[in-house]
Scaffold this motif. Structure first.
Motif, PDB file in Angstrom:
ATOM      1  N   ASN A  55       0.833  -1.203   0.000  1.00  0.00           N
ATOM      2  CA  ASN A  55       0.000   0.000   0.000  1.00  0.00           C
ATOM      3  C   ASN A  55       0.869   1.256   0.000  1.00  0.00           C
ATOM      4  O   ASN A  55       0.441   2.323   0.386  1.00  0.00           O
ATOM      5  CB  ASN A  55      -0.990   0.009   1.162  1.00  0.00           C
ATOM      6  CG  ASN A  55      -0.313   0.083   2.503  1.00  0.00           C
ATOM      7  OD1 ASN A  55       0.896  -0.050   2.595  1.00  0.00           O
ATOM      8  ND2 ASN A  55      -1.083   0.314   3.545  1.00  0.00           N
ATOM      9  N   ARG A  56       2.108   1.089  -0.404  1.00  0.00           N
ATOM     10  CA  ARG A  56       3.071   2.183  -0.513  1.00  0.00           C
ATOM     11  C   ARG A  56       3.263   2.930   0.797  1.00  0.00           C
ATOM     12  O   ARG A  56       3.541   4.124   0.824  1.00  0.00           O
ATOM     13  CB  ARG A  56       2.658   3.150  -1.631  1.00  0.00           C
ATOM     14  CG  ARG A  56       3.101   2.625  -2.976  1.00  0.00           C
ATOM     15  CD  ARG A  56       2.780   3.542  -4.104  1.00  0.00           C
ATOM     16  NE  ARG A  56       3.417   4.857  -4.004  1.00  0.00           N
ATOM     17  CZ  ARG A  56       3.191   5.835  -4.879  1.00  0.00           C
ATOM     18  NH1 ARG A  56       2.356   5.635  -5.887  1.00  0.00           N
ATOM     19  NH2 ARG A  56       3.799   6.980  -4.752  1.00  0.00           N
ATOM     20  N   LEU A  57       3.115   2.227   1.897  1.00  0.00           N
ATOM     21  CA  LEU A  57       3.435   2.848   3.178  1.00  0.00           C
ATOM     22  C   LEU A  57       4.947   3.049   3.278  1.00  0.00           C
ATOM     23  O   LEU A  57       5.425   3.823   4.103  1.00  0.00           O
ATOM     24  CB  LEU A  57       2.929   1.958   4.320  1.00  0.00           C
ATOM     25  CG  LEU A  57       2.414   2.686   5.548  1.00  0.00           C
ATOM     26  CD1 LEU A  57       1.341   3.689   5.168  1.00  0.00           C
ATOM     27  CD2 LEU A  57       1.858   1.704   6.551  1.00  0.00           C
ATOM     28  N   VAL A  92      -2.238   8.086  -3.727  1.00  0.00           N
ATOM     29  CA  VAL A  92      -1.982   7.068  -2.699  1.00  0.00           C
ATOM     30  C   VAL A  92      -3.086   7.030  -1.658  1.00  0.00           C
ATOM     31  O   VAL A  92      -3.339   5.984  -1.068  1.00  0.00           O
ATOM     32  CB  VAL A  92      -0.654   7.278  -1.930  1.00  0.00           C
ATOM     33  CG1 VAL A  92       0.472   6.586  -2.608  1.00  0.00           C
ATOM     34  CG2 VAL A  92      -0.367   8.709  -1.658  1.00  0.00           C
ATOM     35  N   ASP A 124       6.577   4.657   1.361  1.00  0.00           N
ATOM     36  CA  ASP A 124       6.842   6.060   1.025  1.00  0.00           C
ATOM     37  C   ASP A 124       7.152   6.890   2.267  1.00  0.00           C
ATOM     38  O   ASP A 124       7.817   7.916   2.196  1.00  0.00           O
ATOM     39  CB  ASP A 124       5.616   6.692   0.357  1.00  0.00           C
ATOM     40  CG  ASP A 124       5.398   6.154  -1.033  1.00  0.00           C
ATOM     41  OD1 ASP A 124       6.090   5.196  -1.398  1.00  0.00           O
ATOM     42  OD2 ASP A 124       4.540   6.697  -1.744  1.00  0.00           O
TER      43      ASP A 124
END
Lengths: 297, 282, 284
Positions: A93-95, A122, A97
């Motif tokens: 979940n592109r955490l 996001v 980032d």
């Protein structure tokens, strides 16, 4: 004794698998449709991960992981601590980032959308792919506002609608009867198990497609842990669940698919992925077998 | 063993010496100042260069200067602290530059702030000797304190909130407003109170910015004398002003003590009612 | 980093605020420089050290008496306050019973917040007459050193105590398990471990002492001279600015800004020293 170093595909005992895999278009990196497990599972990949590698500064945490997550199924990720399971979840979940030193390469497609697309919103991605952490993190707000805050953030403002959703998700996680009279009291006063269920409710309120769970039971006492596990069981078919767990028995009880991670060349990598039953009863890889039997890890 | 005993003795002696000295200082000011303090002293204007009368306009000027300083510095400081903690985990060049500037700013001597305030606010911006010039100068001075405490407060908030909020698709702005700032609020308020204390104690930076005039100010563009300047003026430039200076020093110390007590009380209150206070803020 | 539209707007606003804050430091230097430029432009900077006196109205700009006064008061205050400050920190961390330590710490915090003008006032009305009995005139280098030492003592004590608190408990429980006495444990383990914190406390105290104006102004006597004994009156750079700014014009005013610049350079020197020490001790 079969050769433990054989790639899964060439294992002589798996003729049926092989036939099915050839029929499956994605056979290059998946194991094909579900055979065992609950019938609600739809063997359609909702998330496809290809060649995912992940670095923290110079240190490699994940090396070239490829697997498919099937819609409506529960996929368990097992393996010892520090082998990149949590990093793997956070990449979905592109955490990742949020961590400045973290670099990710590879491809993840979610319903044919490229997750790493820089133009992707996001916030919307994370609404669709919810996440539950090891330690329950109730916000320092009331029970009601814990659920309402993300809903308002995603544009739901009518109080009747909010009330209805709050009641619905609290019911779903079996918390409604316990807290309906004290919705306005602080969420941090709940017990650990209740807090974790609240966190799940908070994620469910956004109607996600996928729920990522990072050892959701390991910080809870055995009874709460059982309750949360039953809850996860009940999500099968309604949501796609990816769960990281150290509890092999739990993985075996709830998962349709299982992936085994291990530290190889100082970086976490996926050693084996397959149907839960196969991983636990007929592991193809030496390390998997050793880990399952408790002789390693 | 003898060395150990000797050291213990010496260290106890030092502690007693320090305590006694400071009690002497406080007692001196309390004893000499208390006899001068009356309701009239607090509500009247000074006369005869401060030898007679009270300090009402001086209290008003002090309050105005401190209020302006905090009102100007607080938003700037909070914004900078948020940028440094929430949006600069990656050590960007800009963040490093801002931090370095703050280190230097924190070490600028107050008389140099006085020079700067005089040259920039009073003359260059044409604000003259005024409460506004003084407030702006003090704002520059307290900024590093406000920023440091706010940064510490924000850094102490659990990262879990940031990650959980992000995982729910909540923007950083919302997470800040509803979760992080309320959680860091006690530290931020403690910093504000520390800043108020520092601003109230300041003298050197004000002599050439807010000036000496001891009349009741009509507006922030008037010159106004702060309590600390009043003490300085009475003791150095006014023969026979010592007794009134003692009284002014007592008033200043009592005000600082009250501020101190408020901050301690707030800290305790927040520790007890953290969750409820967050509810109120939202 | 992925930021939503709202977040991006917020960051732009925050950056502007931070830029404004950072620009204050640049403005301070800019104005110190532009205000001292008139004099730096037409007299050589060496005259600040070689002129035969400080008579700015007549055009003599020797700042060395003030420089020496600033350095002597700072040095004296540091020599007095450093051992006392460290002892005070040791007392509240290792010697005092916890109840006493709490109150003692509160006292020190209170003292750190007492305005410098109050210290100066107390020095002038109580300490100076006492010292005048010993050796007139009473307002002197010695009085200034005493008052400054009192003022920076809480700063040093609080910083050192913070450094002591950060020494891991395991260190001294290990030492106690070895049967070391409290004092040898402090000398052999605690103080070396807290070294960089102690140095930064001293540097903090030093920069506060250099920049201190009011207290010194009120008790040092303000005679422009190189002192021959500790009982001579002196005038520091800061006091000189405070005394003469009110009527200074033209080159005189510029000369005061030059002394402000000199103060800044000295303070920055101390910070860099502290930084260097920190850097060295963390990479040693």
């Amino acid at each position: 004794m079969k050769s433990l170093f054989n790639p899964i595909n060439h294992s002589p005992q798996n003729d049926i698998d092989r036939v099915e895999r050839i029929a499956e278009p994605n056979s290059a990196y998946t194991l094909g449709p579900l055979e065992s497990g609950s019938p609600c599972c739809d063997p359609e990949p909702i998330l496809s991960i290809k060649n995912l590698s992940l670095h923290y500064a110079e240190k490699m945490a994940l090396d070239n992981v490829s697997l498919d997550i099937y819609q409506g199924c529960i996929t368990a990720l097992i393996g010892p601590s520090g082998c990149g399971k949590t990093s793997f979840l956070s990449a979905l979940n592109r955490l990742t980032d949020m961590i400045a030193s973290c670099r990710v390469s590879g491809e993840i497609s979610f319903n044919n959308i490229n997750v790493f697309d820089s133009a992707l919103n996001v916030q919307h991605l994370r609404r669709d792919i919810g996440m539950i952490f090891q330690k329950p993190v109730p916000f320092p707000l009331s029970i009601r506002r814990n659920i309402e805050l993300p809903l308002r953030e995603h544009g739901m403002h009518r109080q009747t609608e909010l009330d209805e959703r709050v009641k619905q998700v609290l019911n779903d996680v079996g918390l409604w009867q316990e807290v309906k009279h004290r919705l306005n009291s602080p969420a941090q006063a709940l017990s650990g198990g209740q807090q974790q269920r609240l966190c799940i409710a908070r994620a469910l309120a956004l109607k996600p497609k996928i729920l990522l769970m990072d050892e959701p039971c390991s910080a809870l006492d055995p009874i709460s842990s059982g309750v949360v596990e039953d809850l996860i069981q009940s999500l099968r078919g309604l949501y796609t669940v990816v769960i990281v767990t150290h509890n092999l028995a739990q993985a075996r009880r709830i998962a349709n698919y299982a992936g085994f991670f291990w530290v190889k060349d100082r970086a976490g990598s996926l050693i084996e992925f397959g149907k839960c039953q196969q991983i636990f009863e007929a592991p193809q890889h030496e390390l998997t077998a050793a880990y399952i039997n408790g002789s390693r890890g | 063993m003898l060395k150990n005993k000797l050291a213990t003795l010496l260290i106890y002696l030092v502690a007693v010496l320090i305590t006694v000295t400071f009690i002497c200082i406080l007692a001196d000011i309390i004893i000499h100042g208390f006899s001068q303090i009356s309701w009239g002293y607090l509500t009247e204007s000074p006369s005869d260069a401060g030898r007679a009368g009270g300090i009402a306009p001086i209290i008003v000027s002090t309050a105005l200067i401190v209020f302006l300083a905090i009102i100007i510095a607080a938003p700037l400081g909070l914004a900078t602290a948020i940028l440094l903690t929430e949006f600069a985990q990656q050590k960007t060049i800009f963040a490093g530059f801002v931090e370095r500037c703050l280190d230097v700013l924190a070490s600028v001597p107050s008389i140099v702030f006085g020079l700067f305030g005089n040259a920039f606010f009073s003359l260059y911006l044409g604000l003259g000797f005024s409460i506004l010039s003084g407030g702006l100068t003090l704002a520059c001075m307290v900024l590093p304190i406000l920023i440091r405490t706010a940064v510490e407060g924000l850094r102490a908030t659990p990262d879990d909130y940031r990650f959980s909020a992000a995982a729910l698709g909540i923007t950083r702005t919302t997470a800040l407003v509803h979760l992080l700032l309320p959680t860091a609020m006690p530290a931020i308020v403690a910093g504000l109170i520390l800043g108020i204390g520092r601003a109230m104690a300041e003298t050197a930076a004000l002599i050439f910015t807010s000036g000496y005039v001891d009349r009741m100010p009509d507006s922030v563009f008037d010159s106004g004398r702060s309590l600390s300047i009043h003490i300085y003026d009475l003791s150095m430039n006014v023969a026979g002003g010592d007794s009134k200076a003692h009284a002014a020093a007592l008033v200043l110390i009592v005000m600082l003590l009250i501020i101190n007590a408020i901050s301690m009380g707030l800290a305790k209150h927040w520790q007890k009612n953290r969750i409820i206070s967050n509810e109120i803020i939202i | 980093m992925s930021l939503s539209r709202t977040d991006q707007h917020l960051v732009v606003g925050l950056r502007l605020c931070a830029l404004l804050v950072a620009s204050i430091v640049l403005l301070v230097f800019l104005f110190l420089l532009t205000e001292s430029w008139p004099i730096l432009n037409h007299i050589s900077w060496s005259r600040f050290f070689t002129d035969h006196s400080w008579h700015p109205v007549q055009g003599f700009y020797n700042i060395t008496p003030m420089l020496s006064a600033t350095l002597l008061t700072t040095l004296g205050a540091l020599i007095l306050a450093t051992p006392l400050g460290i002892a005070s920190a040791l007392f509240s961390r290792y010697y005092a019973p916890s109840f006493v330590a709490t109150w003692y710490r509160r006292l020190i915090e209170l003292l750190a917040g007492i305005p410098s003008v109050v210290y100066g006032f107390w020095g002038l009305t109580t300490l100076a007459p006492l010292i005048a009995n010993l050796h007139p005139p009473g307002v002197s280098l010695f009085t200034a050193i005493l008052v400054l030492a009192l003022m920076i003592l809480p700063t040093i004590a609080l910083t050192v105590e913070a450094a002591l608190i950060s020494v891991p408990n395991a260190y001294h429980s290990g030492a106690v398990a070895l049967g070391m006495s409290r004092w040898s444990m402090i000398i052999a383990i605690v103080l070396p471990a807290a070294q960089s914190g102690i140095v930064s406390g001293i540097m903090l105290g030093a920069s506060r002492a250099i920049g201190e104006t009011m207290a010194v102004l009120m008790v040092a006597g303000n005679v422009v001279q190189h002192p021959h004994s500790v009982f001579d009156s002196v005038r520091t750079l800061t006091a000189n600015i405070a005394l003469e700014m009110a009527y200074a014009m033209g080159d005189h005013r510029a000369a005061l800004f030059v002394s402000g610049l000199a103060l800044m350079i000295m303070v920055l020197g101390f910070i860099s020293l502290a930084e260097l020490f920190k850097w060295k001790s963390s990479y040693a």
